[in-house]
Design an enzyme around this catalytic site. Structure first.
Site, PDB file in Angstrom:
ATOM      1  N   HIS A   9     -20.456  -4.958 -22.204  1.00 45.36           N
ATOM      2  CA  HIS A   9     -20.809  -3.770 -22.968  1.00 45.36           C
ATOM      3  C   HIS A   9     -21.369  -2.697 -22.035  1.00 45.36           C
ATOM      4  O   HIS A   9     -22.461  -2.842 -21.491  1.00 45.36           O
ATOM      5  CB  HIS A   9     -21.822  -4.121 -24.075  1.00 45.36           C
ATOM      6  CG  HIS A   9     -22.136  -2.964 -24.967  1.00 45.36           C
ATOM      7  ND1 HIS A   9     -23.418  -2.576 -25.278  1.00 45.36           N
ATOM      8  CD2 HIS A   9     -21.321  -2.070 -25.597  1.00 45.36           C
ATOM      9  CE1 HIS A   9     -23.369  -1.516 -26.060  1.00 45.36           C
ATOM     10  NE2 HIS A   9     -22.115  -1.198 -26.271  1.00 45.36           N
TER      11      HIS A   9
ATOM     12  N   SER B 122     -19.380  -2.362 -29.511  1.00 44.16           N
ATOM     13  CA  SER B 122     -20.782  -1.950 -29.637  1.00 44.16           C
ATOM     14  C   SER B 122     -21.544  -2.833 -30.600  1.00 44.16           C
ATOM     15  O   SER B 122     -22.762  -2.915 -30.547  1.00 44.16           O
ATOM     16  CB  SER B 122     -20.859  -0.532 -30.215  1.00 44.16           C
ATOM     17  OG  SER B 122     -20.235   0.388 -29.402  1.00 44.16           O
TER      18      SER B 122
ATOM     19  N   ASN C 153     -28.178  -1.571 -28.333  1.00 45.66           N
ATOM     20  CA  ASN C 153     -27.804  -0.956 -29.624  1.00 45.66           C
ATOM     21  C   ASN C 153     -28.630  -1.465 -30.800  1.00 45.66           C
ATOM     22  O   ASN C 153     -28.779  -0.770 -31.801  1.00 45.66           O
ATOM     23  CB  ASN C 153     -26.312  -1.176 -29.904  1.00 45.66           C
ATOM     24  CG  ASN C 153     -25.463  -0.208 -29.111  1.00 45.66           C
ATOM     25  OD1 ASN C 153     -25.972   0.727 -28.517  1.00 45.66           O
ATOM     26  ND2 ASN C 153     -24.164  -0.441 -29.088  1.00 45.66           N
TER      27      ASN C 153
ATOM     28  N   GLU D  90     -24.366  -4.791 -20.197  1.00 47.12           N
ATOM     29  CA  GLU D  90     -24.760  -5.995 -20.932  1.00 47.12           C
ATOM     30  C   GLU D  90     -23.613  -7.009 -20.835  1.00 47.12           C
ATOM     31  O   GLU D  90     -22.470  -6.679 -21.158  1.00 47.12           O
ATOM     32  CB  GLU D  90     -25.053  -5.651 -22.396  1.00 47.12           C
ATOM     33  CG  GLU D  90     -26.290  -4.780 -22.553  1.00 47.12           C
ATOM     34  CD  GLU D  90     -26.610  -4.434 -24.013  1.00 47.12           C
ATOM     35  OE1 GLU D  90     -27.792  -4.246 -24.311  1.00 47.12           O
ATOM     36  OE2 GLU D  90     -25.686  -4.323 -24.842  1.00 47.12           O
TER      37      GLU D  90
END
Ligand SMILES: CC(=O)CC(=O)SCCNC(=O)CCNC(=O)[C@H](O)C(C)(C)COP(=O)(O)OP(=O)(O)OC[C@H]1O[C@@H](n2cnc3c(N)ncnc32)[C@H](O)[C@@H]1OP(=O)(O)O
Ligand SMILES: NC(=O)C1=CN([C@@H]2O[C@H](COP(=O)(O)OP(=O)(O)OC[C@H]3O[C@@H](n4cnc5c(N)ncnc54)[C@H](O)[C@@H]3O)[C@@H](O)[C@H]2O)C=CC1
Length: 310
Positions: free
Chosen positions: A165, A144, A215, A177
């Site tokens: 991701h 992350s 994120n 991602e």
């Protein structure tokens, strides 16, 4: 409207997308994310080996996958339960369980790591996998918040290394991602993109920057919500209600933190704070730390900011 699995696969194979060269996938870590990634990879016709530390954990992961698949089947095959049963057994047939990581990668085209958010532990794992996997195997991390390049240095295959991701819950969230580091070869990156599309995800290209795209925006927002409560300006319930009804978010930030895992959120923010100590959005939160110290890690243990069903 969602498509039956076979139609979905047919449409993908005729849509002019780059051919997916990845067939055998090893997922290391069968927790919240690893189980979801394994489920979707197996559902889209890949041969999957899921690895975790012991068979108890793996059996729990498999039970979670079955539960989630039942929910998918109930919707997709509402009018044809027999086809739903066939799909379920086909998907489970694509999934093998393994406790030995080195054995699990012998035939892998791609390894996706989804273990605890800790650089040293991830490096140690990849160092061992690098010796065990064929030279052609591509490695990817689902981290992350840790720079992909810092994980890749543990291996001799930075050109065959990238980030994939995913988002929680993996069967429902459409985004993937795809992250490249300067050493990632074009061939590797193209294969990762094609694999993501073959899994039915919409891909975005990301650089190896903190938190990539989602994120970098989402985690500071969640932490700002915690700080608002720390300052006594609102309750978690009111913040959640406000963001759902006032901003149209499907979950409020506290519900989302419980969903992601308070420990994972703490790993992310602590890691960024260590690297960027003066950044106010990356400051650690005493309230989050207190909950984690009390073992209130969120939905996965039945309690976080809220009590929940495990
Ligand atoms: C930390 C990181 O690095 C990155 C991250 O992942 S950040 C987190 C990103 N994720 C989010 O932001 C999630 C935000 N939340 C949502 O999008 C939605 O609340 C949600 C999709 C999770 C659930 O949808 P909902 O409508 O709110 O709730 P819910 O009624 O439980 O689910 C609706 C349907 O979705 C499906 N569904 C939800 N979760 C599912 C799962 N795990 N597996 C399969 N199907 C699922 C089911 O069909 C379900 O219907 P049933 O209950 O009849 O089975
Ligand atoms: N929780 C979330 O919403 C998201 C998490 N991530 C990232 O995905 C990764 C995993 O997160 P979660 O699934 O939430 O964690 P989790 O705690 O649910 O699962 C981690 C799993 O890895 C296993 N594990 C730990 N070390 C291992 C090793 N050396 N070998 C094999 N298995 C090992 C654990 O037993 C556990 O089952 C982390 O890097 C996290 O940052 C990414 C996207 C979303």
């Amino acid at each position: 409207m969602s498509l039956p699995f076979r139609t979905f696969v047919r449409n993908f194979s005729t849509s002019g997308l780059k051919k997916n060269a990845i067939k055998n996938v090893t997922i290391i870590g069968g927790g919240l994310m690893g189980a979801g990634i394994a489920q979707v990879a197996a559902s889209t016709g890949h041969s999957v080996v899921m690895v975790d530390q012991n068979t108890d954990i793996l059996n729990k992961s498999k039970a979670n996958i079955e539960k989630s698949l039942q929910r998918v089947v109930k919707k997709k095959y509402a009018e044809d339960p027999k086809a739903g049963e066939a799909f379920l057994s086909q998907v489970l047939g694509n999934l093998a369980l393994e406790t030995d990581a080195a054995t699990s990668v012998k035939k892998a085209d791609l390894v996706i790591e989804a273990i605890v958010e800790n650089l040293k532990i991830k490096q140690e794992l990849f160092k061992n996998l690098d010796m065990a996997a064929p030279a052609s195997t591509i490695f990817a991390s689902n981290t992350s918040s840790i720079p992909i390049k810092e994980i890749a240095v543990a291996t001799e295959r930075a050109d065959r290394f990238g980030g994939l991701h995913y988002f929680n819950p993996v069967p429902m969230m459409k985004l993937l991602e795809v992250i490249r580091i300067p050493q990632t070869s074009d061939e590797t990156f193209d294969k990762l993109l094609a694999f993501g599309k073959a899994m039915g995800k919409v891909t975005v290209n990301c650089k190896d920057t903190p938190g990539f795209i989602v994120n970098r925006l989402l985690v500071p927002y969640m932490m700002e919500a915690v700080r608002m409560v720390e300052r006594g300006e609102a309750t978690p319930k009111d913040v959640d209600t406000a963001m759902k009804l006032g901003a149209g978010y499907p979950m409020g930030p506290f519900e989302l933190t419980d969903y992601v895992g308070l420990d994972t959120c703490k790993f992310i923010i602590d890691g960024w704070h260590e690297k960027y100590p003066d950044h106010p959005l990356f400051a650690p939160s005493p309230l989050l730390n207190k909950y984690v110290a009390e073992g209130k890690l969120g939905n996965k243990v039945g309690e976080g900011f809220y009590k929940s069903k495990k």
